[in-house]
Design an enzyme around this catalytic site. Sequence first.
Site, PDB file in Angstrom:
ATOM      1  N   CYS A   1      -5.527   0.109  -3.242  1.00  0.00           N
ATOM      2  CA  CYS A   1      -6.102  -0.567  -4.411  1.00  0.00           C
ATOM      3  C   CYS A   1      -6.929  -1.734  -3.877  1.00  0.00           C
ATOM      4  O   CYS A   1      -7.249  -1.771  -2.685  1.00  0.00           O
ATOM      5  CB  CYS A   1      -5.024  -0.992  -5.423  1.00  0.00           C
TER       6      CYS A   1
ATOM      7  N   ASP B   1      -6.506   3.429  -6.933  1.00  0.00           N
ATOM      8  CA  ASP B   1      -7.155   3.119  -8.216  1.00  0.00           C
ATOM      9  C   ASP B   1      -8.654   2.965  -7.930  1.00  0.00           C
ATOM     10  O   ASP B   1      -9.122   3.302  -6.835  1.00  0.00           O
ATOM     11  CB  ASP B   1      -6.513   1.883  -8.887  1.00  0.00           C
TER      12      ASP B   1
ATOM     13  N   HIS C   1      17.089  -3.050  13.635  1.00  0.00           N
ATOM     14  CA  HIS C   1      16.279  -2.737  12.446  1.00  0.00           C
ATOM     15  C   HIS C   1      16.984  -1.706  11.548  1.00  0.00           C
ATOM     16  O   HIS C   1      16.830  -1.736  10.333  1.00  0.00           O
ATOM     17  CB  HIS C   1      14.890  -2.255  12.867  1.00  0.00           C
TER      18      HIS C   1
ATOM     19  N   THR D   1      -6.267  -4.950  -3.336  1.00  0.00           N
ATOM     20  CA  THR D   1      -5.535  -5.770  -2.363  1.00  0.00           C
ATOM     21  C   THR D   1      -4.405  -5.013  -1.649  1.00  0.00           C
ATOM     22  O   THR D   1      -3.861  -5.512  -0.661  1.00  0.00           O
ATOM     23  CB  THR D   1      -4.852  -6.941  -3.098  1.00  0.00           C
TER      24      THR D   1
ATOM     25  N   HIS E   1       9.511  -1.774  12.684  1.00  0.00           N
ATOM     26  CA  HIS E   1      10.589  -2.629  12.171  1.00  0.00           C
ATOM     27  C   HIS E   1      11.115  -2.196  10.801  1.00  0.00           C
ATOM     28  O   HIS E   1      12.282  -2.424  10.499  1.00  0.00           O
ATOM     29  CB  HIS E   1      10.111  -4.087  12.063  1.00  0.00           C
TER      30      HIS E   1
HETATM   31  C1  RB5 Z   1      -7.969  -3.860  -9.915  1.00  0.00           C
HETATM   32  O1  RB5 Z   1      -8.985  -4.703 -10.349  1.00  0.00           O
HETATM   33  C2  RB5 Z   1      -7.044  -4.587  -8.962  1.00  0.00           C
HETATM   34  O2  RB5 Z   1      -6.251  -5.454  -9.683  1.00  0.00           O
HETATM   35  C3  RB5 Z   1      -6.223  -3.592  -8.180  1.00  0.00           C
HETATM   36  O3  RB5 Z   1      -7.047  -2.739  -7.462  1.00  0.00           O
HETATM   37  C4  RB5 Z   1      -5.239  -4.174  -7.181  1.00  0.00           C
HETATM   38  O4  RB5 Z   1      -5.861  -5.065  -6.305  1.00  0.00           O
HETATM   39  C5  RB5 Z   1      -3.999  -4.684  -7.749  1.00  0.00           C
HETATM   40  O5  RB5 Z   1      -3.106  -5.169  -7.072  1.00  0.00           O
END
Ligand code: RB5
Length: 148
Positions: A64, A7, A132, A66, A97
Amino acid sequence: MIAIGSDHGGFKLKEEIKKYLDEKEIEYKDFGCESDERTDYPIYAMAVAKSVQNKECDKGILICGTGFGMTIVANKFKGIRCASCWNEDVARFLKEHNDANIIALPGRYINVSEAVAILRAWFGAQFSEGRHSERLKMIEEIENKNMK
Ligand code: RB5
């Protein structure tokens, strides 16, 4: 063939990772997004997960902010095993694993060289099998009971 998607939170890192894949002559298919304009991670996670699930691609990379949103969506697809990795060690374990077929990266928390090191660790690792494999069988049973 690697499926890659991000994203807006992972767009810049995705473009850098593509340069690394080009350098290493690793083939990939880019499922978007196309810029750092705000968009929605489920679109790209779904596209990448489907391409790995139907074996159009062998493995996937999702980025993304996180890595969490991408992970949550990707794991909704039967047969997909994905987690967000922030260093080489956890990336190696994700393969050894969990035999993960998609790796997620936190684009807002790692730099390009960390991302490349994480990918190299994941690409270079082998599934350890043994106990595993038994756990993956348990996951498969859970999927068969709970997913259509
Ligand atoms: C976008 O702002 C953010 O929420 C997305 O990139 C991601 O971290 C979602 O889990």
